[in-house]
Design a protein around this motif. Sequence first.
Motif, PDB file in Angstrom:
ATOM      1  N   HIS A   1       0.827  -1.195   0.000  1.00 30.64           N
ATOM      2  CA  HIS A   1       0.000   0.000   0.000  1.00 30.64           C
ATOM      3  C   HIS A   1       0.865   1.250   0.000  1.00 30.64           C
ATOM      4  N   MET A   2       0.319   2.282  -0.607  1.00 34.35           N
ATOM      5  CA  MET A   2       0.926   3.604  -0.460  1.00 34.35           C
ATOM      6  C   MET A   2      -0.141   4.501   0.147  1.00 34.35           C
ATOM      7  N   TYR A   3       0.275   5.328   1.064  1.00 39.35           N
ATOM      8  CA  TYR A   3      -0.659   6.171   1.795  1.00 39.35           C
ATOM      9  C   TYR A   3      -0.372   7.639   1.483  1.00 39.35           C
ATOM     10  N   GLN A   4      -1.456   8.415   1.463  1.00 32.60           N
ATOM     11  CA  GLN A   4      -1.269   9.859   1.357  1.00 32.60           C
ATOM     12  C   GLN A   4      -1.031  10.387   2.760  1.00 32.60           C
TER      13      GLN A   4
ATOM     14  N   GLN B   1      12.875  16.603  11.103  1.00 30.16           N
ATOM     15  CA  GLN B   1      12.792  16.501   9.643  1.00 30.16           C
ATOM     16  C   GLN B   1      12.128  15.184   9.281  1.00 30.16           C
ATOM     17  N   VAL B   2      11.148  15.232   8.369  1.00 33.71           N
ATOM     18  CA  VAL B   2      10.441  14.039   7.899  1.00 33.71           C
ATOM     19  C   VAL B   2      10.643  13.924   6.397  1.00 33.71           C
ATOM     20  N   ASP B   3      11.186  12.789   5.948  1.00 35.98           N
ATOM     21  CA  ASP B   3      11.378  12.508   4.529  1.00 35.98           C
ATOM     22  C   ASP B   3      10.440  11.369   4.124  1.00 35.98           C
ATOM     23  N   LEU B   4       9.745  11.552   3.003  1.00 36.55           N
ATOM     24  CA  LEU B   4       8.834  10.539   2.482  1.00 36.55           C
ATOM     25  C   LEU B   4       9.488   9.781   1.331  1.00 36.55           C
ATOM     26  N   TYR B   5       9.297   8.455   1.318  1.00 40.56           N
ATOM     27  CA  TYR B   5       9.854   7.608   0.273  1.00 40.56           C
ATOM     28  C   TYR B   5       8.765   6.695  -0.294  1.00 40.56           C
ATOM     29  N   ARG B   6       8.901   6.380  -1.571  1.00 39.22           N
ATOM     30  CA  ARG B   6       8.065   5.371  -2.206  1.00 39.22           C
ATOM     31  C   ARG B   6       8.938   4.550  -3.134  1.00 39.22           C
ATOM     32  N   GLU B   7       8.921   3.238  -2.930  1.00 39.25           N
ATOM     33  CA  GLU B   7       9.708   2.303  -3.727  1.00 39.25           C
ATOM     34  C   GLU B   7      11.168   2.723  -3.795  1.00 39.25           C
TER      35      GLU B   7
ATOM     36  N   SER C   1      12.575   5.629  -3.569  1.00 38.96           N
ATOM     37  CA  SER C   1      12.901   6.985  -4.043  1.00 38.96           C
ATOM     38  C   SER C   1      12.376   8.036  -3.071  1.00 38.96           C
ATOM     39  N   LYS C   2      13.204   9.004  -2.769  1.00 36.35           N
ATOM     40  CA  LYS C   2      12.803  10.099  -1.889  1.00 36.35           C
ATOM     41  C   LYS C   2      11.893  11.052  -2.647  1.00 36.35           C
ATOM     42  N   LEU C   3      10.734  11.366  -2.048  1.00 37.29           N
ATOM     43  CA  LEU C   3       9.723  12.187  -2.709  1.00 37.29           C
ATOM     44  C   LEU C   3       9.652  13.602  -2.165  1.00 37.29           C
ATOM     45  N   LEU C   4       9.715  13.707  -0.849  1.00 32.17           N
ATOM     46  CA  LEU C   4       9.408  14.984  -0.208  1.00 32.17           C
ATOM     47  C   LEU C   4      10.135  15.077   1.113  1.00 32.17           C
ATOM     48  N   SER C   5      10.551  16.256   1.476  1.00 29.54           N
ATOM     49  CA  SER C   5      11.178  16.498   2.770  1.00 29.54           C
ATOM     50  C   SER C   5      10.525  17.717   3.405  1.00 29.54           C
ATOM     51  N   ASN C   6      10.156  17.574   4.677  1.00 26.44           N
ATOM     52  CA  ASN C   6       9.549  18.687   5.399  1.00 26.44           C
ATOM     53  C   ASN C   6      10.167  18.743   6.785  1.00 26.44           C
ATOM     54  N   SER C   7      10.372  19.911   7.309  1.00 23.39           N
ATOM     55  CA  SER C   7      11.027  20.030   8.612  1.00 23.39           C
ATOM     56  C   SER C   7      10.516  21.251   9.349  1.00 23.39           C
ATOM     57  N   CYS C   8      10.771  21.264  10.632  1.00 22.17           N
ATOM     58  CA  CYS C   8      10.442  22.441  11.434  1.00 22.17           C
ATOM     59  C   CYS C   8      11.471  22.579  12.541  1.00 22.17           C
TER      60      CYS C   8
ATOM     61  N   LEU D   1       2.358  10.406  -1.590  1.00 19.07           N
ATOM     62  CA  LEU D   1       2.054   8.978  -1.565  1.00 19.07           C
ATOM     63  C   LEU D   1       3.317   8.207  -1.198  1.00 19.07           C
ATOM     64  N   ALA D   2       3.358   7.681   0.013  1.00 21.49           N
ATOM     65  CA  ALA D   2       4.585   7.073   0.526  1.00 21.49           C
ATOM     66  C   ALA D   2       4.299   5.740   1.206  1.00 21.49           C
ATOM     67  N   ASN D   3       5.307   4.889   1.265  1.00 19.68           N
ATOM     68  CA  ASN D   3       5.244   3.678   2.086  1.00 19.68           C
ATOM     69  C   ASN D   3       6.439   3.566   3.022  1.00 19.68           C
ATOM     70  N   LYS D   4       7.164   4.684   3.171  1.00 15.78           N
ATOM     71  CA  LYS D   4       8.286   4.704   4.103  1.00 15.78           C
ATOM     72  C   LYS D   4       8.518   6.136   4.558  1.00 15.78           C
ATOM     73  N   LEU D   5       8.769   6.299   5.863  1.00 13.95           N
ATOM     74  CA  LEU D   5       9.104   7.606   6.426  1.00 13.95           C
ATOM     75  C   LEU D   5      10.437   7.500   7.153  1.00 13.95           C
ATOM     76  N   VAL D   6      11.287   8.475   6.940  1.00 15.05           N
ATOM     77  CA  VAL D   6      12.543   8.582   7.686  1.00 15.05           C
ATOM     78  C   VAL D   6      12.500   9.892   8.460  1.00 15.05           C
ATOM     79  N   ILE D   7      12.609   9.784   9.782  1.00 20.03           N
ATOM     80  CA  ILE D   7      12.479  10.944  10.662  1.00 20.03           C
ATOM     81  C   ILE D   7      13.816  11.191  11.352  1.00 20.03           C
ATOM     82  N   THR D   8      14.304  12.400  11.240  1.00 20.60           N
ATOM     83  CA  THR D   8      15.579  12.760  11.854  1.00 20.60           C
ATOM     84  C   THR D   8      15.342  13.831  12.903  1.00 20.60           C
ATOM     85  N   LEU D   9      15.790  13.564  14.126  1.00 26.24           N
ATOM     86  CA  LEU D   9      15.719  14.534  15.219  1.00 26.24           C
ATOM     87  C   LEU D   9      17.102  15.129  15.423  1.00 26.24           C
ATOM     88  N   SER D  10      17.156  16.360  15.853  1.00 26.84           N
ATOM     89  CA  SER D  10      18.469  16.957  16.086  1.00 26.84           C
ATOM     90  C   SER D  10      18.425  17.887  17.289  1.00 26.84           C
TER      91      SER D  10
END
Length: 558
Positions: A310-313, A330-336, A338-345, A381-390
């Motif tokens: 599955h891929m989720y929005q 920082q949250v990075d979204l991946y699908r298959e 490939s990195k799709l999107l990066s968002n951070s605060c 649309l992602a099936n993997k999230l990579v979260i980085t804290l700093s």
Amino acid sequence: MECVYTLQVLYVVLIACMFCSGFEYPSSAGSDVAQTAKASSECSSGCNKTCPGRTALPTVSHPLADAKCLDKPTSLPSHAVSSNGAATFDGGDCDHVNTTEATGNRGYFTVALWVKASCSKSCQILSFGDSAQLKYSGTSLTLSGTSVSANLASWKWISIRFNGEMYMFVSNINSRFHIGGNFVTSESLNLTIGPMRNLPGYAIEVADARWFADSLTSRELQQLSSGASNLEVLEVESNCRCPGDFPVLDSSTKPYKGLKCLSNNGSASVSRLNKNGGYAVFLVDGDTGTSWMSGSGTKPTLTLELKNLHMYQIQKVTFRGMEPNVKTIQVDLYREGSKLLSNSCTLGPGSICINEGSGGLSLKIEGDAADITRTKYENLLANKLVITLSADSPVVFSIAELNVGARCGCYGNDPTCAISADGTYTCANCVGNTTSTHCDKCIDEHYRSSVNDLVCPHSRQCNTNGRANGFCQEVGGACTCKSNVEGHLCDKCKHNTVNLGSSSSSGCTSCLCDPMGIVQCNDDMTCQLQAERSGYELLAMHGHFLRHNQCWLYGMCM
């Protein structure tokens, strides 16, 4: 008639505006899919992964190993270990084996053995302590006044566990019986195996007796009864055992079974793992009483693998019970892959992270609906999230729960779709003239104006005899024609072909006319010659210009 015409125009405008009002996120969506995810994290120096309970079987003794009885069973059950000893009590050289066994913490213990018996009257199988006796009558086993149906005509595995309460297991861990009465335990107990006296008409065979100085868990008893060489394997820290007074694995925990251990009656539970340890599974177990804790560092990384099929929005990521020592998320979204999107605060005044109180913090991932294009949507649309804290300096990061808000991956075109508890969904009610498993394709004879459109508001009726398939092109609506057909709607035969019809795989029938010498091939397959060639002598046969006769090219014919 003018009024009717006006209403028809208004109706067409209303229908068209169903698709021109802009993208909207489905209101029925929005589910936490974290508990269906596989979580992992870096374990930097100092992260705690110690087990609160045992990591191996407790101390074990083998009461029959040194038995002096000469009479032995002629055969043993396949799961019994012969080196642990065996004996037969049938009026021969001995009628019992007696040992003194140590108990564990709080006087807990477990005794297990294989038994085969034939008794004409009630006979004792074993006894322990001052008063506990296990007797067999031929139809039932009785322990301290509690009787259960049993037939020992063939080998049966029997185990008795004491952890403040006493339970007996016959054949396997599913045949569990609570033994009533008040048993008085101590640091050591006398154990007797056998009837204690010779009686006519009985025979008792015992093998592979084991005494453990603690209460065994359900997994450990299962291992003993099945003869398995290893414990049932669990997803996380399989070697960590349940404590003695919480011996039963909780099979209902998420995302994996066995994260908790239940009391005898299942009314209370404790964590099988260190509840403030470096286990990423604590981020997605739905329990704020456990926390993932990193070792000391400045930039740990968390990875969430969502359902593979599955891929989720992705809507947003929310952290619960987060210690106030994080500077940037920082949250990075991946699908298959490939990195799709990066968002951070960055936390502080003006941060786009939203403080939800009580250690709660969320970061929105999806953009405003008014700004969504197909490209932007597909990046969600992602099936993997990579979260980085700093943090600015080495600290221990702590998070109780990580929630991933998500919608069905239906391109916003199924307002009824909802994600189930196991993380699955089905785009079953596509709108906007869309179809397919994700509502991302146009239905027959509909198309999108732009590559960034999410719906298919335009219709295109390709000629059914001339089109190569049932679809016009997704973007722009051009029809895909058969090999001998042309035109925007696939409604014209190519030069030197005629009779557009559904029976032809190429759409139109090829003529025998030479294409360089004719204006067109007529419907009756005759050739209409070019005017400037009419003065030449042309060889014709049955109204067809023969390809092999091309004397007109040279201005003379022989």
